[in-house]
Design a protein around this motif. Structure first.
Motif, mmCIF file in Angstrom:
data_model
loop_
_atom_site.group_PDB
_atom_site.id
_atom_site.type_symbol
_atom_site.label_atom_id
_atom_site.label_comp_id
_atom_site.label_asym_id
_atom_site.label_seq_id
_atom_site.Cartn_x
_atom_site.Cartn_y
_atom_site.Cartn_z
ATOM 1 N N HIS A 1 6.958 4.934 -1.552
ATOM 2 C CA HIS A 1 8.218 4.196 -1.525
ATOM 3 C C HIS A 1 9.334 5.223 -1.667
ATOM 4 O O HIS A 1 9.483 5.851 -2.711
ATOM 5 C CB HIS A 1 8.265 3.175 -2.671
ATOM 6 C CG HIS A 1 9.304 2.117 -2.464
ATOM 7 N ND1 HIS A 1 9.121 1.051 -1.608
ATOM 8 C CD2 HIS A 1 10.555 1.977 -2.980
ATOM 9 C CE1 HIS A 1 10.190 0.286 -1.618
ATOM 10 N NE2 HIS A 1 11.079 0.827 -2.437
ATOM 11 N N ASN A 2 10.111 5.398 -0.612
ATOM 12 C CA ASN A 2 11.064 6.504 -0.446
ATOM 13 C C ASN A 2 10.271 7.805 -0.246
ATOM 14 O O ASN A 2 10.378 8.749 -1.033
ATOM 15 C CB ASN A 2 12.037 6.628 -1.615
ATOM 16 C CG ASN A 2 13.160 7.617 -1.324
ATOM 17 O OD1 ASN A 2 13.373 8.000 -0.166
ATOM 18 N ND2 ASN A 2 13.858 8.055 -2.361
ATOM 19 N N TRP A 3 9.478 7.835 0.812
ATOM 20 C CA TRP A 3 8.616 8.972 1.131
ATOM 21 C C TRP A 3 9.353 10.302 1.159
ATOM 22 O O TRP A 3 8.827 11.298 0.634
ATOM 23 C CB TRP A 3 7.894 8.732 2.455
ATOM 24 C CG TRP A 3 7.348 9.987 3.054
ATOM 25 C CD1 TRP A 3 7.807 10.640 4.161
ATOM 26 C CD2 TRP A 3 6.256 10.772 2.549
ATOM 27 N NE1 TRP A 3 7.075 11.779 4.389
ATOM 28 C CE2 TRP A 3 6.112 11.886 3.410
ATOM 29 C CE3 TRP A 3 5.391 10.653 1.471
ATOM 30 C CZ2 TRP A 3 5.144 12.846 3.225
ATOM 31 C CZ3 TRP A 3 4.418 11.613 1.280
ATOM 32 C CH2 TRP A 3 4.295 12.699 2.146
ATOM 33 N N PRO A 4 10.568 10.429 1.727
ATOM 34 C CA PRO A 4 11.209 11.750 1.767
ATOM 35 C C PRO A 4 11.352 12.411 0.406
ATOM 36 O O PRO A 4 11.261 13.636 0.294
ATOM 37 C CB PRO A 4 12.579 11.453 2.398
ATOM 38 C CG PRO A 4 12.316 10.280 3.275
ATOM 39 C CD PRO A 4 11.349 9.431 2.486
ATOM 40 N N VAL B 1 1.046 7.593 -2.590
ATOM 41 C CA VAL B 1 1.350 8.589 -3.612
ATOM 42 C C VAL B 1 2.638 8.216 -4.336
ATOM 43 O O VAL B 1 3.520 7.545 -3.783
ATOM 44 C CB VAL B 1 1.479 10.007 -3.009
ATOM 45 C CG1 VAL B 1 0.203 10.411 -2.313
ATOM 46 C CG2 VAL B 1 2.655 10.091 -2.051
ATOM 47 N N ASP B 2 2.721 8.651 -5.574
ATOM 48 C CA ASP B 2 3.982 8.552 -6.318
ATOM 49 C C ASP B 2 4.059 9.748 -7.253
ATOM 50 O O ASP B 2 3.031 10.214 -7.776
ATOM 51 C CB ASP B 2 4.076 7.257 -7.126
ATOM 52 C CG ASP B 2 5.456 7.101 -7.755
ATOM 53 O OD1 ASP B 2 6.390 6.714 -7.033
ATOM 54 O OD2 ASP B 2 5.605 7.400 -8.960
ATOM 55 N N SER C 1 14.988 -0.895 -4.096
ATOM 56 C CA SER C 1 14.094 -0.356 -5.118
ATOM 57 C C SER C 1 12.704 -0.951 -4.994
ATOM 58 O O SER C 1 12.522 -2.063 -4.455
ATOM 59 C CB SER C 1 14.643 -0.633 -6.519
ATOM 60 O OG SER C 1 14.497 -2.001 -6.858
ATOM 61 N N LEU C 2 11.717 -0.229 -5.509
ATOM 62 C CA LEU C 2 10.343 -0.714 -5.484
ATOM 63 C C LEU C 2 10.223 -2.026 -6.253
ATOM 64 O O LEU C 2 9.549 -2.966 -5.806
ATOM 65 C CB LEU C 2 9.408 0.352 -6.074
ATOM 66 C CG LEU C 2 7.923 0.010 -6.135
ATOM 67 C CD1 LEU C 2 7.363 -0.310 -4.758
ATOM 68 C CD2 LEU C 2 7.143 1.178 -6.764
ATOM 69 N N LEU C 3 10.888 -2.117 -7.398
ATOM 70 C CA LEU C 3 10.849 -3.343 -8.191
ATOM 71 C C LEU C 3 11.408 -4.508 -7.387
ATOM 72 O O LEU C 3 10.818 -5.601 -7.341
ATOM 73 C CB LEU C 3 11.655 -3.147 -9.480
ATOM 74 C CG LEU C 3 11.931 -4.394 -10.328
ATOM 75 C CD1 LEU C 3 10.638 -5.062 -10.749
ATOM 76 C CD2 LEU C 3 12.772 -4.035 -11.540
#
Length: 398
Positions: A88-91, A7-8, A132-134
């Motif tokens: 990415h950074n679930w919290p 999810v995003d 970061s995701l990138l």
């Protein structure tokens, strides 16, 4: 488990506790080996200002016609049910999803340990990469995406998960907490209530609002041209016709029984009134009238009169005077405190709420759905963009 649900979310701000909302959500399905098996995404109407638009690039014109979270909750639940959730950074995503579901009265399993966080896993698999995701995708050798769109960020996080499943599977094995969340007993909610809304292509050109007029309505009386002019005045305050302005103009024209040809004639009359006020005019004013002509669907050559002014036009241009009440809304390019101080020094009264005596509301995006802008439209107070307000403020400052 049935696999993974990556999810995003794109949001109006970082803290759900401060009324920030989800403006776009995406879910990408992966099987247990990391292969993509499906995807879904939609813009959402957050029912408030969109916040950092320079980052997520979602416009109010897009969001205002998108479904609300409650409208798509059943579709989202159906795509989460039985799967380990990943982000990415679930919290961060957990906080906003939890808040949105809470608003519609639904409990969730989404605490900070309920989802597989690719940022945390990447810190183990590739400890020298930035977080970061990138950066993680670059370190993993994955292709670039259209960053800060929910769909592409979810696809990128899914690709990163697939990379780690293949190269370091122990780092991304679901935990007991994540498996319990995957087995959560979600209620059965209505599905397919509305169609998802997606971003416009980067090269999208919105048809001119004249093309949207209802042409088949017959004329049943002489049009109240002044009523249309009043709406047009407000629409052109900032030398642009926003989506909200266009809707208002189309609505007025339709209610008055005006056909497209009628409105084009009225626009010529309006532009002629602007030019008839002409005395001597410089290049800037000439360009301004040409811009208004284009906004009205009229070629500059069709003006057919000397383009000269001995004074700045007040029709179609925002003019501020000392004592005017103004309201600011949204995250602007200029520092809000600086703008407020400049306005006060120029003699303007900067208010926090909108009333019938408000001269104008200045917004980061004139199509904003903030409460202030909504109040302004209900009271007939013009809403202009930041650039138009700053120009008018500079003119007042002399």
């Amino acid at each position: 488990m049935d696999g993974f649900a990556v999810v995003d979310t794109e949001t109006t701000g970082i803290d759900a506790a401060h009324r920030h909302r989800i403006a776009e959500v995406a879910v990408v399905h992966l099987d247990r080996d990391g292969a993509v098996t499906g995807e879904w995404s939609t813009l959402l109407n957050p029912e408030r200002d969109l916040g950092p638009q320079a980052i997520h690039q979602i416009t109010a014109a897009e969001a205002r016609q998108a479904p609300r979270f409650a409208d798509i909750a059943g579709d989202l639940v159906d795509r989460l049910r039985g799967r380990v959730v990943v982000a990415h950074n679930w919290p961060f995503d957990a906080m906003h999803l939890r808040a949105e579901f809470t608003r519609i009265g639904l409990d969730t399993p989404f605490d900070d340990l309920a989802g597989l966080c690719t940022m945390r896993a990447a810190s183990v698999v590739m400890p020298h990469s930035r977080r970061s995701l990138l950066a993680c995708c670059t370190t993993a050798g994955l292709p670039a995406m259209r960053w800060h769109t929910a769909r592409d960020d979810a696809m990128a996080a899914g690709a990163l998960l697939g990379h780690m499943l293949a190269s370091a599977p122990d780092a991304v094995q679901p935990t007991a907490e994540q498996l319990r969340a995957a087995a959560w007993a979600w209620p059965d909610l209505p599905r397919d209530r509305v169609a998802p809304a997606h971003r416009r292509p980067a090269d999208h050109v919105e048809p001119h609002f004249l093309a949207r007029l209802v042409e088949h309505l017959p004329r049943d009386e002489e049009p109240a041209v002044d009523a249309y002019f009043a709406v047009l005045d407000d629409a052109l305050l900032d030398r642009r016709v926003s989506a909200s302005d266009a809707d208002a103009l189309v609505d007025v024209a339709t209610r008055l029984g005006l056909r497209r040809t009628d409105v084009l004639a009225i626009h010529h009359t309006y532009l002629r009134a602007l030019v008839d006020a002409a005395g001597e005019m410089g290049e800037r004013e000439r360009a301004d009238i040409a811009l208004v002509a284009r906004l009205l669907g009229i070629t500059p050559d069709a003006i057919g009169a000397p383009v000269a002014l001995d004074r700045a036009p007040t029709i179609g241009g925002l003019v501020l005077h000392p004592g005017d009440k103004i309201v600011l809304t949204g995250m602007m390019t200029n520092d809000r405190d600086v703008l407020t101080a400049r306005a006060a020094a120029a003699g303007l009264r900067v208010m926090t709420t909108v009333s019938r005596l408000t001269r104008v509301v200045a917004a980061a995006d004139p199509d904003t759905m903030s409460r202030k802008a909504d109040s302004a439209r209900a009271l007939g107070v013009p809403v202009v963009d930041e650039a138009a307000f700053v120009r008018a403020l500079a003119a007042l400052e002399g």
